[in-house]
Design a protein around this motif. Structure first.
Motif, PDB file in Angstrom:
ATOM      1  N   ARG A  99       0.824  -1.210   0.000  1.00 50.41           N
ATOM      2  CA  ARG A  99       0.000   0.000   0.000  1.00 50.41           C
ATOM      3  C   ARG A  99       0.860   1.263   0.000  1.00 50.41           C
ATOM      4  O   ARG A  99       0.384   2.332  -0.356  1.00 50.41           O
ATOM      5  CB  ARG A  99      -0.930  -0.001   1.221  1.00 50.41           C
ATOM      6  CG  ARG A  99      -2.000  -1.072   1.151  1.00 50.41           C
ATOM      7  CD  ARG A  99      -2.958  -0.994   2.326  1.00 50.41           C
ATOM      8  NE  ARG A  99      -3.994  -2.012   2.210  1.00 50.41           N
ATOM      9  CZ  ARG A  99      -5.085  -1.893   1.492  1.00 50.41           C
ATOM     10  NH1 ARG A  99      -5.294  -0.781   0.809  1.00 50.41           N
ATOM     11  NH2 ARG A  99      -5.978  -2.853   1.438  1.00 50.41           N
ATOM     12  N   ALA A 100       2.094   1.139   0.434  1.00 51.65           N
ATOM     13  CA  ALA A 100       2.996   2.286   0.422  1.00 51.65           C
ATOM     14  C   ALA A 100       3.860   2.230  -0.828  1.00 51.65           C
ATOM     15  O   ALA A 100       4.150   1.157  -1.356  1.00 51.65           O
ATOM     16  CB  ALA A 100       3.874   2.270   1.677  1.00 51.65           C
ATOM     17  N   LEU A 101       4.275   3.401  -1.316  1.00 56.19           N
ATOM     18  CA  LEU A 101       5.180   3.417  -2.459  1.00 56.19           C
ATOM     19  C   LEU A 101       6.526   2.856  -2.034  1.00 56.19           C
ATOM     20  O   LEU A 101       6.946   3.061  -0.888  1.00 56.19           O
ATOM     21  CB  LEU A 101       5.349   4.844  -2.985  1.00 56.19           C
ATOM     22  CG  LEU A 101       4.419   5.241  -4.139  1.00 56.19           C
ATOM     23  CD1 LEU A 101       2.973   5.223  -3.700  1.00 56.19           C
ATOM     24  CD2 LEU A 101       4.795   6.623  -4.675  1.00 56.19           C
ATOM     25  N   TYR A 146       1.990   9.106  -2.692  1.00 59.31           N
ATOM     26  CA  TYR A 146       3.043   9.847  -3.384  1.00 59.31           C
ATOM     27  C   TYR A 146       3.581  10.967  -2.495  1.00 59.31           C
ATOM     28  O   TYR A 146       4.798  11.206  -2.437  1.00 59.31           O
ATOM     29  CB  TYR A 146       2.507  10.448  -4.683  1.00 59.31           C
ATOM     30  CG  TYR A 146       2.417   9.471  -5.827  1.00 59.31           C
ATOM     31  CD1 TYR A 146       3.525   9.232  -6.647  1.00 59.31           C
ATOM     32  CD2 TYR A 146       1.238   8.794  -6.104  1.00 59.31           C
ATOM     33  CE1 TYR A 146       3.451   8.347  -7.706  1.00 59.31           C
ATOM     34  CE2 TYR A 146       1.159   7.899  -7.163  1.00 59.31           C
ATOM     35  CZ  TYR A 146       2.266   7.679  -7.959  1.00 59.31           C
ATOM     36  OH  TYR A 146       2.189   6.792  -9.004  1.00 59.31           O
ATOM     37  N   VAL A 147       2.680  11.657  -1.829  1.00 58.77           N
ATOM     38  CA  VAL A 147       3.094  12.751  -0.943  1.00 58.77           C
ATOM     39  C   VAL A 147       4.058  12.219   0.121  1.00 58.77           C
ATOM     40  O   VAL A 147       5.112  12.815   0.391  1.00 58.77           O
ATOM     41  CB  VAL A 147       1.874  13.408  -0.276  1.00 58.77           C
ATOM     42  CG1 VAL A 147       2.313  14.356   0.850  1.00 58.77           C
ATOM     43  CG2 VAL A 147       1.048  14.176  -1.301  1.00 58.77           C
ATOM     44  N   ALA A 148       3.711  11.075   0.707  1.00 59.06           N
ATOM     45  CA  ALA A 148       4.554  10.493   1.753  1.00 59.06           C
ATOM     46  C   ALA A 148       5.929  10.120   1.202  1.00 59.06           C
ATOM     47  O   ALA A 148       6.954  10.348   1.855  1.00 59.06           O
ATOM     48  CB  ALA A 148       3.868   9.266   2.353  1.00 59.06           C
ATOM     49  N   VAL A 192     -15.249  10.841  -6.651  1.00 60.90           N
ATOM     50  CA  VAL A 192     -14.208  10.017  -7.273  1.00 60.90           C
ATOM     51  C   VAL A 192     -12.831  10.444  -6.761  1.00 60.90           C
ATOM     52  O   VAL A 192     -11.991   9.601  -6.422  1.00 60.90           O
ATOM     53  CB  VAL A 192     -14.263  10.133  -8.807  1.00 60.90           C
ATOM     54  CG1 VAL A 192     -13.016   9.531  -9.441  1.00 60.90           C
ATOM     55  CG2 VAL A 192     -15.506   9.436  -9.344  1.00 60.90           C
ATOM     56  N   VAL A 193     -12.624  11.756  -6.706  1.00 55.97           N
ATOM     57  CA  VAL A 193     -11.342  12.263  -6.212  1.00 55.97           C
ATOM     58  C   VAL A 193     -11.131  11.849  -4.762  1.00 55.97           C
ATOM     59  O   VAL A 193     -10.062  11.345  -4.387  1.00 55.97           O
ATOM     60  CB  VAL A 193     -11.276  13.796  -6.344  1.00 55.97           C
ATOM     61  CG1 VAL A 193     -10.054  14.342  -5.612  1.00 55.97           C
ATOM     62  CG2 VAL A 193     -11.252  14.195  -7.805  1.00 55.97           C
ATOM     63  N   GLU A 231      -7.538  10.399  -4.105  1.00 54.80           N
ATOM     64  CA  GLU A 231      -6.783  11.033  -3.032  1.00 54.80           C
ATOM     65  C   GLU A 231      -6.000  10.046  -2.156  1.00 54.80           C
ATOM     66  O   GLU A 231      -4.844  10.345  -1.794  1.00 54.80           O
ATOM     67  CB  GLU A 231      -7.706  11.891  -2.162  1.00 54.80           C
ATOM     68  CG  GLU A 231      -6.970  12.831  -1.229  1.00 54.80           C
ATOM     69  CD  GLU A 231      -6.052  13.807  -1.971  1.00 54.80           C
ATOM     70  OE1 GLU A 231      -4.994  14.158  -1.407  1.00 54.80           O
ATOM     71  OE2 GLU A 231      -6.391  14.206  -3.106  1.00 54.80           O
ATOM     72  N   PRO A 232      -6.551   8.896  -1.794  1.00 53.37           N
ATOM     73  CA  PRO A 232      -5.747   7.957  -0.987  1.00 53.37           C
ATOM     74  C   PRO A 232      -4.439   7.578  -1.673  1.00 53.37           C
ATOM     75  O   PRO A 232      -3.392   7.501  -1.024  1.00 53.37           O
ATOM     76  CB  PRO A 232      -6.676   6.749  -0.831  1.00 53.37           C
ATOM     77  CG  PRO A 232      -8.051   7.318  -0.920  1.00 53.37           C
ATOM     78  CD  PRO A 232      -7.942   8.402  -1.958  1.00 53.37           C
ATOM     79  N   GLY A 233      -4.480   7.356  -2.985  1.00 55.43           N
ATOM     80  CA  GLY A 233      -3.263   7.028  -3.716  1.00 55.43           C
ATOM     81  C   GLY A 233      -2.323   8.210  -3.816  1.00 55.43           C
ATOM     82  O   GLY A 233      -1.102   8.054  -3.722  1.00 55.43           O
TER      83      GLY A 233
END
Length: 211
Positions: free
Chosen positions: A90-92, A151-153, A139-140, A145-147
């Motif tokens: 679930r994490a990049l 990326y932000v993390a 949808v967002v 947004e969860p995905g």
């Protein structure tokens, strides 16, 4: 006398839920969002429409949940194929090489967008979202947004290790490589390939001005 085992209601409910998900995704791909109905989903899934209304209040809720489930199934399948724990998937990835990690994730995104099982219903939902702003917002919130937060993390982690400037906004930075993919996919302006994804990462991280 042999003892009869009572039917497993939870298993039956899960089968019905799965059939409803599959029916909703199939119908939106075949007839579009506007012509997809609760009655049609119920008939396709082989359940009564009261079963659907017991779990969801609208077709939008059914479709959004079906997409969330589809994404989770795809993620689980990818994790199994690569031998990664589903929770870690679930994490990049964070191998210490930001460019390589982003390229791997974007390549998987390209593969998903090119998969007819995902692309056809998602394109129909995206098209409807242009008209229905409330649907687009949902949808967002529920799908995208969860995905994006993953990326932000990952970008924040890269800031901490000095791979990225400390003063940049990760939420804006991720759009440099994600937005072009979305635009090319929606508008069909060019091939959506691994090479294209790799190039976007290189341009975003390397900049366009000569050094």
């Amino acid at each position: 006398m042999a003892t009869k085992t009572a039917p497993d209601a939870s298993r039956r409910s899960e089968r019905s839920r799965r059939a409803i998900y599959d029916a909703a995704l199939a119908l939106i791909g075949e007839v579009g969002y506007a012509r997809t109905t609760i009655e049609g989903i119920a008939a396709r899934a082989g359940v009564g429409k009261q079963t659907i209304y017991r779990w969801w209040s609208s077709k939008a809720e059914v479709l959004l949940e079906a997409f969330v489930d589809l994404g989770e199934r795809n993620m689980a399948a990818a994790a199994e194929a690569s031998g990664v724990d589903p929770a870690e998937a679930r994490a990049l990835p964070d191998t210490g090489d930001l460019a390589a990690d982003l390229k791997n994730v974007l390549r998987a995104t390209v593969d998903e967008l090119n998969d007819p099982g995902f692309e056809i219903p998602y394109r129909a939902l995206a098209a409807e979202g242009i008209i229905d702003r409330d649907l687009s917002a949902r949808v967002v919130e529920q799908l995208l947004e969860p995905g994006l937060q993953l990326y932000v993390a990952r970008l924040r982690a890269a800031q901490e290790t000095g791979e990225l400037r400390a003063d940049l906004d990760p939420r804006i930075a991720l759009e440099l490589f994600l937005s072009p993919i979305a635009q090319r996919w929606l508008q069909g302006t060019g091939e959506l390939s691994h090479a294209y994804a790799d190039t976007l990462v290189e341009y975003a991280l390397g900049g366009l001005a000569p050094r």
